[in-house]
Design a protein around this motif. Structure first.
Motif, PDB file in Angstrom:
ATOM      1  N   MET A  39       0.841  -1.201   0.000  1.00 58.40           N
ATOM      2  CA  MET A  39       0.000   0.000   0.000  1.00 58.40           C
ATOM      3  C   MET A  39       0.877   1.253   0.000  1.00 58.40           C
ATOM      4  O   MET A  39       0.607   2.209  -0.734  1.00 58.40           O
ATOM      5  CB  MET A  39      -0.943   0.016   1.207  1.00 58.40           C
ATOM      6  CG  MET A  39      -2.096  -0.950   1.075  1.00 58.40           C
ATOM      7  SD  MET A  39      -3.144  -0.638  -0.358  1.00 58.40           S
ATOM      8  CE  MET A  39      -3.820   0.939   0.049  1.00 58.40           C
ATOM      9  N   TRP A  42       2.327   1.649  -3.523  1.00 59.73           N
ATOM     10  CA  TRP A  42       1.400   2.152  -4.532  1.00 59.73           C
ATOM     11  C   TRP A  42       1.094   3.636  -4.349  1.00 59.73           C
ATOM     12  O   TRP A  42       0.915   4.363  -5.333  1.00 59.73           O
ATOM     13  CB  TRP A  42       0.110   1.330  -4.554  1.00 59.73           C
ATOM     14  CG  TRP A  42       0.298   0.011  -5.204  1.00 59.73           C
ATOM     15  CD1 TRP A  42       0.200  -1.216  -4.628  1.00 59.73           C
ATOM     16  CD2 TRP A  42       0.647  -0.224  -6.577  1.00 59.73           C
ATOM     17  NE1 TRP A  42       0.463  -2.201  -5.549  1.00 59.73           N
ATOM     18  CE2 TRP A  42       0.739  -1.614  -6.758  1.00 59.73           C
ATOM     19  CE3 TRP A  42       0.893   0.593  -7.663  1.00 59.73           C
ATOM     20  CZ2 TRP A  42       1.058  -2.203  -7.965  1.00 59.73           C
ATOM     21  CZ3 TRP A  42       1.218   0.014  -8.876  1.00 59.73           C
ATOM     22  CH2 TRP A  42       1.291  -1.365  -9.017  1.00 59.73           C
ATOM     23  N   ILE A  43       1.052   4.099  -3.120  1.00 56.92           N
ATOM     24  CA  ILE A  43       0.826   5.524  -2.877  1.00 56.92           C
ATOM     25  C   ILE A  43       2.005   6.334  -3.404  1.00 56.92           C
ATOM     26  O   ILE A  43       1.823   7.325  -4.118  1.00 56.92           O
ATOM     27  CB  ILE A  43       0.583   5.786  -1.372  1.00 56.92           C
ATOM     28  CG1 ILE A  43      -0.741   5.162  -0.952  1.00 56.92           C
ATOM     29  CG2 ILE A  43       0.613   7.284  -1.070  1.00 56.92           C
ATOM     30  CD1 ILE A  43      -0.958   5.103   0.544  1.00 56.92           C
ATOM     31  N   TYR A  88       7.525   7.258   1.951  1.00 48.56           N
ATOM     32  CA  TYR A  88       6.192   7.348   2.525  1.00 48.56           C
ATOM     33  C   TYR A  88       6.265   7.849   3.963  1.00 48.56           C
ATOM     34  O   TYR A  88       5.550   8.778   4.341  1.00 48.56           O
ATOM     35  CB  TYR A  88       5.474   5.995   2.475  1.00 48.56           C
ATOM     36  CG  TYR A  88       4.099   6.063   3.073  1.00 48.56           C
ATOM     37  CD1 TYR A  88       3.031   6.527   2.316  1.00 48.56           C
ATOM     38  CD2 TYR A  88       3.866   5.706   4.390  1.00 48.56           C
ATOM     39  CE1 TYR A  88       1.761   6.619   2.862  1.00 48.56           C
ATOM     40  CE2 TYR A  88       2.600   5.805   4.952  1.00 48.56           C
ATOM     41  CZ  TYR A  88       1.556   6.261   4.188  1.00 48.56           C
ATOM     42  OH  TYR A  88       0.304   6.368   4.741  1.00 48.56           O
ATOM     43  N   VAL A  92       5.564  11.567   2.577  1.00 50.75           N
ATOM     44  CA  VAL A  92       4.182  11.462   2.114  1.00 50.75           C
ATOM     45  C   VAL A  92       3.200  11.442   3.280  1.00 50.75           C
ATOM     46  O   VAL A  92       2.250  12.238   3.317  1.00 50.75           O
ATOM     47  CB  VAL A  92       3.990  10.222   1.205  1.00 50.75           C
ATOM     48  CG1 VAL A  92       2.541  10.055   0.808  1.00 50.75           C
ATOM     49  CG2 VAL A  92       4.879  10.322  -0.015  1.00 50.75           C
ATOM     50  N   HIS A  93       3.411  10.550   4.232  1.00 50.13           N
ATOM     51  CA  HIS A  93       2.481  10.437   5.361  1.00 50.13           C
ATOM     52  C   HIS A  93       2.381  11.737   6.156  1.00 50.13           C
ATOM     53  O   HIS A  93       1.261  12.201   6.428  1.00 50.13           O
ATOM     54  CB  HIS A  93       2.867   9.267   6.268  1.00 50.13           C
ATOM     55  CG  HIS A  93       1.954   9.093   7.432  1.00 50.13           C
ATOM     56  ND1 HIS A  93       0.690   8.568   7.287  1.00 50.13           N
ATOM     57  CD2 HIS A  93       2.098   9.409   8.744  1.00 50.13           C
ATOM     58  CE1 HIS A  93       0.096   8.561   8.469  1.00 50.13           C
ATOM     59  NE2 HIS A  93       0.925   9.068   9.375  1.00 50.13           N
ATOM     60  N   LEU A  96       0.429  14.292   3.959  1.00 48.76           N
ATOM     61  CA  LEU A  96      -0.988  13.955   3.842  1.00 48.76           C
ATOM     62  C   LEU A  96      -1.713  14.155   5.171  1.00 48.76           C
ATOM     63  O   LEU A  96      -2.853  14.643   5.188  1.00 48.76           O
ATOM     64  CB  LEU A  96      -1.171  12.524   3.351  1.00 48.76           C
ATOM     65  CG  LEU A  96      -0.833  12.268   1.888  1.00 48.76           C
ATOM     66  CD1 LEU A  96      -0.972  10.779   1.567  1.00 48.76           C
ATOM     67  CD2 LEU A  96      -1.682  13.096   0.961  1.00 48.76           C
TER      68      LEU A  96
END
Length: 174
Positions: A39, A42-43, A88, A92-93, A96
């Motif tokens: 997951m 893919w993000i 991520y 990213v995390h 987001l």
């Protein structure tokens, strides 16, 4: 040109097909650790593809651009470097999480606007179709609109009966 083709092949096979199959296996085996890993991949990969759309246009002329892109995809995928997981967790995390409410609001607004837009287009389409049908119907019944002879069955033989306002030869087709 050759670099571009090799790069597309590497991104397809190692960036999409292998991860898709590995994701399938993670879901099938219900391995939560692998599921989370894929997951995250893919993000990050989706963000890479979005950025790649613009970088391909503006900086593909840069020397070794395609080679760097291939190396990046392999780095994301590698279980040794855990590139996707690293990106991520580090970038990213947190990003987001910081903007989650604004993103959700934008998504809800986009859904509402798209629904309203589709209704508007549907109404316009129906109005156009209705007016076209009315126009066609009024043209067909207007003066000189029906100039064809209508077939009439008479004792096993087809006779043509034409309107009385038609000139000569068209009147007597039987």
């Amino acid at each position: 040109m050759v670099s571009w083709m090799i790069c597309r092949l590497v991104v397809l096979v190692f960036g999409m097909l292998y991860p898709a199959y590995a994701s399938y296996k993670a879901v099938k085996t219900k391995n939560i650790r692998e599921y989370v890993r894929w997951m995250m991949y893919w993000i990050v990969f989706a963000l890479f593809m979005a950025v790649e759309t613009f970088t391909d246009i503006f900086i593909s002329w840069f020397p070794f651009y395609y080679e760097i892109k291939m190396a990046f995809v392999l780095w994301l995928l590698s279980p040794y470097t855990k590139g996707a997981s690293l990106l991520y967790r580090k970038f990213v995390h947190p990003s987001l999480s910081r903007h989650e409410k604004e993103i959700d609001t934008c998504i809800v607004q986009a859904k509402e606007r798209s629904y309203e837009t589709m209704l508007s287009f549907g109404k316009r389409g129906l109005n156009i179709a209705a007016s076209a049908a009315v126009q066609a119907a009024t043209k067909g019944t207007g003066q000189g609109g029906c100039r064809t002879a209508t077939p009439k069955m008479n004792a096993g033989r087809i006779q043509r009966q034409s309107p009385s306002h038609l000139p000569g030869p068209e009147r007597s087709l039987s």
